[in-house]
Design a protein around this motif. Structure first.
Motif, PDB file in Angstrom:
ATOM      1  N   GLU A 105      23.662  53.936  73.749  1.00  8.79           N
ATOM      2  CA  GLU A 105      23.400  54.096  75.172  1.00  8.79           C
ATOM      3  C   GLU A 105      22.286  53.149  75.599  1.00  8.79           C
ATOM      4  OE1 GLU A 105      22.322  58.171  75.584  1.00  8.79           O
ATOM      5  OE2 GLU A 105      24.397  58.895  75.516  1.00  8.79           O
ATOM      6  N   GLY A 106      22.270  52.810  76.881  1.00  9.11           N
ATOM      7  CA  GLY A 106      21.206  51.946  77.365  1.00  9.11           C
ATOM      8  C   GLY A 106      21.285  51.706  78.854  1.00  9.11           C
ATOM      9  N   GLU A 107      20.227  51.113  79.393  1.00  6.57           N
ATOM     10  CA  GLU A 107      20.155  50.735  80.802  1.00  6.57           C
ATOM     11  C   GLU A 107      19.566  49.334  80.894  1.00  6.57           C
ATOM     12  OE1 GLU A 107      18.057  53.522  79.903  1.00  6.57           O
ATOM     13  OE2 GLU A 107      19.797  54.834  79.917  1.00  6.57           O
ATOM     14  N   PHE A 108      19.886  48.644  81.977  1.00  7.98           N
ATOM     15  CA  PHE A 108      19.300  47.330  82.200  1.00  7.98           C
ATOM     16  C   PHE A 108      19.160  47.068  83.693  1.00  7.98           C
ATOM     17  CE2 PHE A 108      23.868  46.769  81.758  1.00  7.98           C
ATOM     18  CZ  PHE A 108      24.198  45.973  82.830  1.00  7.98           C
ATOM     19  N   GLU A 109      18.263  46.159  84.026  1.00  5.45           N
ATOM     20  CA  GLU A 109      18.029  45.743  85.406  1.00  5.45           C
ATOM     21  C   GLU A 109      17.723  44.262  85.417  1.00  5.45           C
ATOM     22  OE1 GLU A 109      15.419  47.096  89.323  1.00  5.45           O
ATOM     23  OE2 GLU A 109      14.638  47.479  87.312  1.00  5.45           O
ATOM     24  N   TYR A 110      18.287  43.542  86.387  1.00  2.93           N
ATOM     25  CA  TYR A 110      18.088  42.099  86.451  1.00  2.93           C
ATOM     26  C   TYR A 110      17.982  41.665  87.905  1.00  2.93           C
ATOM     27  CZ  TYR A 110      18.991  37.092  86.074  1.00  2.93           C
ATOM     28  OH  TYR A 110      18.904  35.733  86.178  1.00  2.93           O
ATOM     29  N   MET A 111      16.969  40.824  88.190  1.00  2.08           N
ATOM     30  CA  MET A 111      16.785  40.257  89.527  1.00  2.08           C
ATOM     31  C   MET A 111      16.895  38.745  89.410  1.00  2.08           C
ATOM     32  SD  MET A 111      13.681  42.588  91.079  1.00  2.08           S
ATOM     33  CE  MET A 111      13.939  41.883  92.710  1.00  2.08           C
ATOM     34  N   PRO A 112      17.962  38.124  89.923  1.00  4.88           N
ATOM     35  CA  PRO A 112      18.128  36.678  89.850  1.00  4.88           C
ATOM     36  C   PRO A 112      16.913  35.946  90.399  1.00  4.88           C
ATOM     37  CG  PRO A 112      20.144  37.696  90.632  1.00  4.88           C
ATOM     38  CD  PRO A 112      19.108  38.780  90.596  1.00  4.88           C
ATOM     39  N   GLY A 113      16.482  34.950  89.663  1.00  5.05           N
ATOM     40  CA  GLY A 113      15.311  34.174  90.058  1.00  5.05           C
ATOM     41  C   GLY A 113      14.007  34.720  89.526  1.00  5.05           C
ATOM     42  N   GLU A 114      14.031  35.956  89.022  1.00  6.62           N
ATOM     43  CA  GLU A 114      12.809  36.563  88.494  1.00  6.62           C
ATOM     44  C   GLU A 114      12.959  36.973  87.030  1.00  6.62           C
ATOM     45  OE1 GLU A 114      11.121  39.616  90.941  1.00  6.62           O
ATOM     46  OE2 GLU A 114      11.762  38.652  92.811  1.00  6.62           O
ATOM     47  N   GLY A 115      13.958  37.783  86.719  1.00  4.30           N
ATOM     48  CA  GLY A 115      14.147  38.244  85.350  1.00  4.30           C
ATOM     49  C   GLY A 115      14.599  39.686  85.326  1.00  4.30           C
ATOM     50  N   GLY A 116      14.442  40.314  84.165  1.00 10.41           N
ATOM     51  CA  GLY A 116      14.877  41.686  84.043  1.00 10.41           C
ATOM     52  C   GLY A 116      14.498  42.271  82.707  1.00 10.41           C
ATOM     53  N   ASN A 117      14.971  43.482  82.458  1.00 11.45           N
ATOM     54  CA  ASN A 117      14.676  44.159  81.206  1.00 11.45           C
ATOM     55  C   ASN A 117      15.839  45.079  80.855  1.00 11.45           C
ATOM     56  OD1 ASN A 117      14.020  46.958  82.454  1.00 11.45           O
ATOM     57  ND2 ASN A 117      12.684  45.541  83.575  1.00 11.45           N
ATOM     58  N   ALA A 118      15.882  45.456  79.576  1.00 12.09           N
ATOM     59  CA  ALA A 118      16.941  46.329  79.093  1.00 12.09           C
ATOM     60  C   ALA A 118      16.404  47.175  77.949  1.00 12.09           C
ATOM     61  CB  ALA A 118      18.143  45.509  78.623  1.00 12.09           C
ATOM     62  N   GLU A 119      16.972  48.351  77.788  1.00 11.94           N
ATOM     63  CA  GLU A 119      16.648  49.222  76.667  1.00 11.94           C
ATOM     64  C   GLU A 119      17.948  49.781  76.090  1.00 11.94           C
ATOM     65  OE1 GLU A 119      13.720  52.945  75.546  1.00 11.94           O
ATOM     66  OE2 GLU A 119      14.806  53.020  77.437  1.00 11.94           O
ATOM     67  N   LEU A 120      18.117  49.642  74.770  1.00 10.28           N
ATOM     68  CA  LEU A 120      19.273  50.171  74.067  1.00 10.28           C
ATOM     69  C   LEU A 120      18.791  51.202  73.048  1.00 10.28           C
ATOM     70  CD1 LEU A 120      21.251  46.869  73.416  1.00 10.28           C
ATOM     71  CD2 LEU A 120      21.610  48.512  75.259  1.00 10.28           C
ATOM     72  N   ARG A 121      19.558  52.298  72.899  1.00 12.38           N
ATOM     73  CA  ARG A 121      19.173  53.382  71.992  1.00 12.38           C
ATOM     74  C   ARG A 121      20.358  53.778  71.117  1.00 12.38           C
ATOM     75  NH1 ARG A 121      17.636  54.449  77.019  1.00 12.38           N
ATOM     76  NH2 ARG A 121      19.433  55.841  77.323  1.00 12.38           N
ATOM     77  N   LEU A 122      20.080  53.929  69.837  1.00 12.32           N
ATOM     78  CA  LEU A 122      21.090  54.353  68.867  1.00 12.32           C
ATOM     79  C   LEU A 122      20.478  55.454  68.023  1.00 12.32           C
ATOM     80  CD1 LEU A 122      23.903  53.840  67.612  1.00 12.32           C
ATOM     81  CD2 LEU A 122      22.802  52.216  66.063  1.00 12.32           C
ATOM     82  N   SER A 123      21.044  56.657  68.098  1.00 17.45           N
ATOM     83  CA  SER A 123      20.428  57.795  67.414  1.00 17.45           C
ATOM     84  C   SER A 123      20.672  57.784  65.913  1.00 17.45           C
ATOM     85  CB  SER A 123      20.946  59.112  68.015  1.00 17.45           C
ATOM     86  OG  SER A 123      22.355  59.195  67.889  1.00 17.45           O
ATOM     87  N   LEU A 124      21.785  57.172  65.449  1.00 17.78           N
ATOM     88  CA  LEU A 124      22.076  57.184  64.011  1.00 17.78           C
ATOM     89  C   LEU A 124      22.953  56.006  63.635  1.00 17.78           C
ATOM     90  CD1 LEU A 124      22.114  58.585  61.200  1.00 17.78           C
ATOM     91  CD2 LEU A 124      24.146  59.831  61.971  1.00 17.78           C
ATOM     92  N   LEU A 125      22.553  55.313  62.569  1.00 23.05           N
ATOM     93  CA  LEU A 125      23.385  54.292  61.935  1.00 23.05           C
ATOM     94  C   LEU A 125      23.375  54.576  60.442  1.00 23.05           C
ATOM     95  CD1 LEU A 125      23.591  50.499  62.573  1.00 23.05           C
ATOM     96  CD2 LEU A 125      23.337  51.349  60.245  1.00 23.05           C
ATOM     97  N   ARG A 126      24.557  54.709  59.874  1.00 23.20           N
ATOM     98  CA  ARG A 126      24.696  54.995  58.446  1.00 23.20           C
ATOM     99  C   ARG A 126      25.556  53.896  57.831  1.00 23.20           C
ATOM    100  NH1 ARG A 126      26.463  60.150  58.959  1.00 23.20           N
ATOM    101  NH2 ARG A 126      28.657  59.569  58.814  1.00 23.20           N
TER     102      ARG A 126
END
Length: 414
Positions: free
Chosen positions: A196-217
């Motif tokens: 799961e994750g969210e992101f935000e981007y503003m053209p000409g300025e930049g943006g950020n994103a966060e991704l989350r994974l509760s388990l990887l085996r």
């Protein structure tokens, strides 16, 4: 009462007439906007636009690095739209799919190695333009369960949704990817919980994103590995035309494995990189059977990295600052391969680790060699090395050394 019924009948009739007549007015405007948006897409070329009363259909040819592929788009005119998630009020709704008959053979082979024989496009882009001119784009990935040369692959499907307006002033989005499972010879070699994750981007300025994974085996060469509560934070800043600053922060707070490692954190910064160069190096991350590294590393790359590994035997810290100028010019005759790679490189790397952390790790062979030859300095149970490169000149702990020597030590080929 009769008058009220008559008024209701008239209103309903007007609503029906409006719903039937509206597409005729909306259609030409949709075509105009579609072609306007297509003009902004680099490498995109419309190969036909057939407009009807309630909708339209168009094909778009898209240029890729190794050729072209074609997309088919079905366009539905408002005000009443039948979307994949039910009826909606809006201006236009589109569904864009890969044209399988026109797909590049290499790309189709890659998709079929995952999905099996394709009858319909496994990737669909849905676009909904609402009455308030919001544009909702949803990239839908179909689920699959396929058995092939790689074993049994199963994916629960996923979506990447982006909300913006006609101008693209602000982009907000969410990522939802289902569980992935890989079984080979009856053994589960990879399993992930939904991402799961969210992101935000503003053209000409930049943006950020966060991704989350509760388990990887997963299964590794040294045994089973289990990662919990993995997060990746990304920050992007536009510095100038086609130039970016990228910061990533990867956190693995809980590592359960056969090795002593208990947690990992990696922070990486690209202080200034051209968009084309960033795209090039992202493609290099994709798996490939063979690579020509002289060609792959031909582009410049400035990178700052801090790696912190916690283990039951103590910490390992690696800081690196690399300024790679690229290998655009032909190599000098008579120069060794190592000299050719070091000539365009300026940078430094500091390694600091608890002695037991290195001596009880898979790197024990290299660590003992580096320590025996004085390249890893021992101080109160800690091993340290400071390496500096300046256009072919290599220093380790303040002493200039032949490049071949340190490379042989690092690769265990003494």
């Amino acid at each position: 009462m009769k008058l009220l019924r008559s008024l209701l009948f008239i209103v309903l009739a007007l609503m029906v007439i409006s719903a039937l007549a509206a597409p005729g007015f909306i259609g030409p405007k949709v075509e105009e906007i579609w072609k306007q948006q297509l003009g902004r897409l680099q490498g995109g070329n419309s190969t036909g636009y057939e407009r009807g009363w309630f909708g339209a259909e168009t094909n778009t040819e898209v240029a890729l690095p190794d050729g072209t592929t074609q997309l088919n788009t079905e366009i539905h005119h408002g005000p009443v739209l039948l979307t994949s998630k039910g009826p909606r009020l809006g201006v236009v709704y589109t569904e864009t799919r890969l044209e399988l008959d026109q797909l590049q053979p290499e790309l189709r082979a890659q998709l079929e190695s995952i999905y099996g024989a394709l009858q319909v496009s496994p990737v669909v882009l849905e676009t909904l333009v609402t009455a308030d001119n919001r544009v909702l784009n949803t990239l839908r990935l179909d689920p699959f369960k396929n058995t092939g040369p790689l074993g049994e692959l199963e994916f629960d499907g996923g979506e990447i949704a982006v909300s913006t307006d006609y101008s693209g002033a602000v982009l907000n989005g969410v990522v939802e990817l289902g569980s992935l499972r890989h079984i080979r010879e009856g053994i589960e070699v990879l399993f992930t919980e939904p991402l799961e994750g969210e992101f935000e981007y503003m053209p000409g300025e930049g943006g950020n994103a966060e991704l989350r994974l509760s388990l990887l085996r997963a299964e590794s060469d040294s045994g089973p590995v289990q990662l919990r509560d993995v997060t990746l934070d990304l920050t992007l800043e536009e510095l100038a035309a086609q130039t970016l600053k990228v910061i990533s922060d990867l956190k693995l707070p809980t590592v359960d494995s056969a090795t002593p490692i208990t947690s990992v954190r990696q922070q990486m910064t690209l202080p200034r990189i051209k968009t084309a160069d960033l795209g090039h190096y992202l493609r290099v991350l994709l798996p490939a059977p063979e690579r020509n590294w002289a060609r792959e590393m031909s582009r410049p790359l400035r990178l700052e990295q801090q790696l912190a590994i916690q283990s039951r035997n103590g910490p390992v810290l690696v800081d690196a600052d690399i300024d790679w100028r690229g290998m655009r010019k032909s190599s000098r005759r008579g120069a060794s391969e190592i000299d050719q790679w070091l000539k365009p490189l300026v940078g430094s790397m500091t390694v600091s680790a608890a002695e037991q952390a290195l001596l009880q790790s898979p790197l024990v062979g290299q660590a003992m060699l580096l320590r025996d030859y004085g390249l890893l300095i021992e101080d109160k149970g800690e091993l340290q090395m400071y390496l500096k490169v300046n256009r072919g000149q290599l220093e380790v702990n303040g002493e200039q050394l032949p490049a071949d020597l340190i490379v042989m030590a690092l690769t265990g080929r003494f």
